[in-house]
Design a protein around this motif. Structure first.
Motif, mmCIF file in Angstrom:
data_model
loop_
_atom_site.group_PDB
_atom_site.id
_atom_site.type_symbol
_atom_site.label_atom_id
_atom_site.label_comp_id
_atom_site.label_asym_id
_atom_site.label_seq_id
_atom_site.Cartn_x
_atom_site.Cartn_y
_atom_site.Cartn_z
ATOM 1 N N MET A 1 0.850 -1.171 0.000
ATOM 2 C CA MET A 1 0.000 0.000 0.000
ATOM 3 C C MET A 1 0.898 1.237 0.000
ATOM 4 O O MET A 1 1.837 1.333 0.760
ATOM 5 C CB MET A 1 -0.890 -0.082 1.229
ATOM 6 N N ARG A 2 0.593 2.160 -0.863
ATOM 7 C CA ARG A 2 1.386 3.380 -0.918
ATOM 8 C C ARG A 2 0.742 4.459 -0.050
ATOM 9 O O ARG A 2 -0.474 4.548 0.051
ATOM 10 C CB ARG A 2 1.520 3.854 -2.360
ATOM 11 N N ALA A 3 1.558 5.250 0.600
ATOM 12 C CA ALA A 3 1.046 6.360 1.410
ATOM 13 C C ALA A 3 0.917 7.590 0.526
ATOM 14 O O ALA A 3 1.682 7.779 -0.413
ATOM 15 C CB ALA A 3 1.992 6.646 2.564
ATOM 16 N N ILE A 4 -0.043 8.407 0.812
ATOM 17 C CA ILE A 4 -0.241 9.647 0.058
ATOM 18 C C ILE A 4 0.721 10.692 0.604
ATOM 19 O O ILE A 4 0.796 10.917 1.802
ATOM 20 C CB ILE A 4 -1.693 10.145 0.188
ATOM 21 N N ASP A 5 1.461 11.328 -0.292
ATOM 22 C CA ASP A 5 2.330 12.431 0.088
ATOM 23 C C ASP A 5 1.461 13.685 0.145
ATOM 24 O O ASP A 5 1.022 14.199 -0.889
ATOM 25 C CB ASP A 5 3.457 12.591 -0.933
ATOM 26 N N LEU A 6 1.197 14.168 1.340
ATOM 27 C CA LEU A 6 0.299 15.316 1.498
ATOM 28 C C LEU A 6 0.873 16.595 0.909
ATOM 29 O O LEU A 6 0.143 17.566 0.712
ATOM 30 C CB LEU A 6 -0.047 15.510 2.971
ATOM 31 N N ASN A 7 2.163 16.606 0.590
ATOM 32 C CA ASN A 7 2.755 17.782 -0.051
ATOM 33 C C ASN A 7 2.389 17.870 -1.528
ATOM 34 O O ASN A 7 2.545 18.912 -2.139
ATOM 35 C CB ASN A 7 4.285 17.750 0.100
ATOM 36 N N THR A 8 1.916 16.776 -2.117
ATOM 37 C CA THR A 8 1.551 16.797 -3.536
ATOM 38 C C THR A 8 0.068 17.078 -3.755
ATOM 39 O O THR A 8 -0.373 17.200 -4.886
ATOM 40 C CB THR A 8 1.906 15.454 -4.208
ATOM 41 N N ILE A 9 -0.681 17.182 -2.687
ATOM 42 C CA ILE A 9 -2.122 17.466 -2.770
ATOM 43 C C ILE A 9 -2.318 18.958 -3.034
ATOM 44 O O ILE A 9 -1.560 19.790 -2.567
ATOM 45 C CB ILE A 9 -2.822 17.073 -1.452
ATOM 46 N N THR A 10 -3.345 19.296 -3.778
ATOM 47 C CA THR A 10 -3.683 20.695 -4.022
ATOM 48 C C THR A 10 -4.486 21.215 -2.824
ATOM 49 O O THR A 10 -5.570 20.713 -2.536
ATOM 50 C CB THR A 10 -4.523 20.834 -5.302
ATOM 51 N N TRP A 11 -3.927 22.190 -2.148
ATOM 52 C CA TRP A 11 -4.580 22.776 -0.973
ATOM 53 C C TRP A 11 -5.069 24.167 -1.331
ATOM 54 O O TRP A 11 -4.459 24.872 -2.125
ATOM 55 C CB TRP A 11 -3.602 22.873 0.195
ATOM 56 N N ARG A 12 -6.181 24.555 -0.740
ATOM 57 C CA ARG A 12 -6.668 25.935 -0.904
ATOM 58 C C ARG A 12 -7.162 26.428 0.440
ATOM 59 O O ARG A 12 -7.636 25.650 1.269
ATOM 60 C CB ARG A 12 -7.769 26.023 -1.960
ATOM 61 N N LYS A 13 -7.021 27.700 0.650
ATOM 62 C CA LYS A 13 -7.439 28.295 1.918
ATOM 63 C C LYS A 13 -8.959 28.359 1.973
ATOM 64 O O LYS A 13 -9.610 28.724 1.003
ATOM 65 C CB LYS A 13 -6.847 29.692 2.069
ATOM 66 N N SER A 14 -9.508 27.980 3.085
ATOM 67 C CA SER A 14 -10.947 28.015 3.281
ATOM 68 C C SER A 14 -11.458 29.450 3.235
ATOM 69 O O SER A 14 -10.750 30.390 3.615
ATOM 70 C CB SER A 14 -11.287 27.395 4.644
ATOM 71 N N SER A 15 -12.684 29.606 2.799
ATOM 72 C CA SER A 15 -13.287 30.941 2.775
ATOM 73 C C SER A 15 -13.502 31.471 4.194
ATOM 74 O O SER A 15 -13.741 32.653 4.379
ATOM 75 C CB SER A 15 -14.619 30.908 2.017
ATOM 76 N N ASN B 1 -4.776 4.162 2.521
ATOM 77 C CA ASN B 1 -3.561 4.971 2.472
ATOM 78 C C ASN B 1 -3.781 6.455 2.743
ATOM 79 O O ASN B 1 -2.904 7.268 2.505
ATOM 80 C CB ASN B 1 -2.859 4.796 1.121
ATOM 81 N N VAL B 2 -4.942 6.831 3.260
ATOM 82 C CA VAL B 2 -5.226 8.224 3.577
ATOM 83 C C VAL B 2 -4.924 8.437 5.061
ATOM 84 O O VAL B 2 -5.502 7.765 5.912
ATOM 85 C CB VAL B 2 -6.692 8.589 3.263
ATOM 86 N N PRO B 3 -4.011 9.353 5.395
ATOM 87 C CA PRO B 3 -3.626 9.546 6.796
ATOM 88 C C PRO B 3 -4.802 9.882 7.704
ATOM 89 O O PRO B 3 -5.593 10.763 7.394
ATOM 90 C CB PRO B 3 -2.651 10.726 6.736
ATOM 91 N N SER B 4 -4.947 9.133 8.786
ATOM 92 C CA SER B 4 -5.926 9.356 9.853
ATOM 93 C C SER B 4 -7.377 9.104 9.470
ATOM 94 O O SER B 4 -8.266 9.295 10.286
ATOM 95 C CB SER B 4 -5.818 10.775 10.416
ATOM 96 N N LEU B 5 -7.643 8.710 8.247
ATOM 97 C CA LEU B 5 -9.012 8.480 7.802
ATOM 98 C C LEU B 5 -9.129 7.150 7.078
ATOM 99 O O LEU B 5 -8.161 6.642 6.533
ATOM 100 C CB LEU B 5 -9.473 9.579 6.846
ATOM 101 N N VAL B 6 -10.345 6.620 7.045
ATOM 102 C CA VAL B 6 -10.642 5.441 6.237
ATOM 103 C C VAL B 6 -11.800 5.818 5.324
ATOM 104 O O VAL B 6 -12.948 5.831 5.747
ATOM 105 C CB VAL B 6 -10.999 4.216 7.104
ATOM 106 N N PRO B 7 -11.502 6.183 4.069
ATOM 107 C CA PRO B 7 -12.567 6.488 3.121
ATOM 108 C C PRO B 7 -13.252 5.198 2.657
ATOM 109 O O PRO B 7 -12.592 4.199 2.386
ATOM 110 C CB PRO B 7 -11.844 7.147 1.949
ATOM 111 N N VAL B 8 -14.573 5.242 2.559
ATOM 112 C CA VAL B 8 -15.374 4.096 2.127
ATOM 113 C C VAL B 8 -16.333 4.606 1.061
ATOM 114 O O VAL B 8 -16.948 5.662 1.225
ATOM 115 C CB VAL B 8 -16.172 3.504 3.315
ATOM 116 N N ARG B 9 -16.444 3.852 -0.049
ATOM 117 C CA ARG B 9 -17.360 4.288 -1.106
ATOM 118 C C ARG B 9 -18.064 3.090 -1.738
ATOM 119 O O ARG B 9 -17.646 1.949 -1.604
ATOM 120 C CB ARG B 9 -16.627 5.095 -2.173
ATOM 121 N N ASP B 10 -19.134 3.395 -2.446
ATOM 122 C CA ASP B 10 -19.911 2.408 -3.183
ATOM 123 C C ASP B 10 -19.192 2.143 -4.495
ATOM 124 O O ASP B 10 -19.020 3.043 -5.308
ATOM 125 C CB ASP B 10 -21.309 2.965 -3.429
ATOM 126 N N SER B 11 -18.752 0.909 -4.724
ATOM 127 C CA SER B 11 -18.003 0.612 -5.943
ATOM 128 C C SER B 11 -18.885 0.601 -7.192
ATOM 129 O O SER B 11 -18.373 0.638 -8.298
ATOM 130 C CB SER B 11 -17.266 -0.719 -5.810
#
Length: 93
Positions: free
Chosen positions: A1-15, A56-66
């Motif tokens: 399992m690969r870990a997500i590099d949070l530095n490569t994610i697109t971040w934007r400041k909240s309104s 592979n999402v830090p601190s979370l477990v995303p679950v979705r309908d396949s």
């Protein structure tokens, strides 16, 4: 399992952030695109029990309908996911 590099994610400041340094919050719209989704071994081709999980999402477990991956995934804490899994194993859910 690969870990997500949070530095490569697109971040934007909240309104809700402001210029004086208070209420600063950044959010990502593309974090889950980098998720490493895995279909449950209980999923089947006839449309029943279709579940995907990303571990592979830090601190979370995303679950979705396949069946429809365009739907918004549920984001669970690791402890909530563990409780769910334990309940399924015990036959409570």
């Amino acid at each position: 399992m690969r870990a997500i590099d949070l530095n490569t994610i697109t971040w934007r400041k909240s309104s809700h952030s402001n210029s004086t340094g208070g209420n600063c919050l950044e959010v990502s719209d593309d974090l889950l695109r980098a998720a490493d989704w895995h279909k449950s071994s209980y999923s089947n081709a006839s449309g029943g029990a279709c579940l995907e999980v990303a571990a592979n999402v830090p601190s979370l477990v995303p679950v979705r309908d396949s069946k429809d991956t365009r739907l918004t995934p549920l984001l669970l804490t690791a402890s909530a996911w563990a409780g769910f899994v334990d309940g399924v194993k015990a036959g409570a859910l």
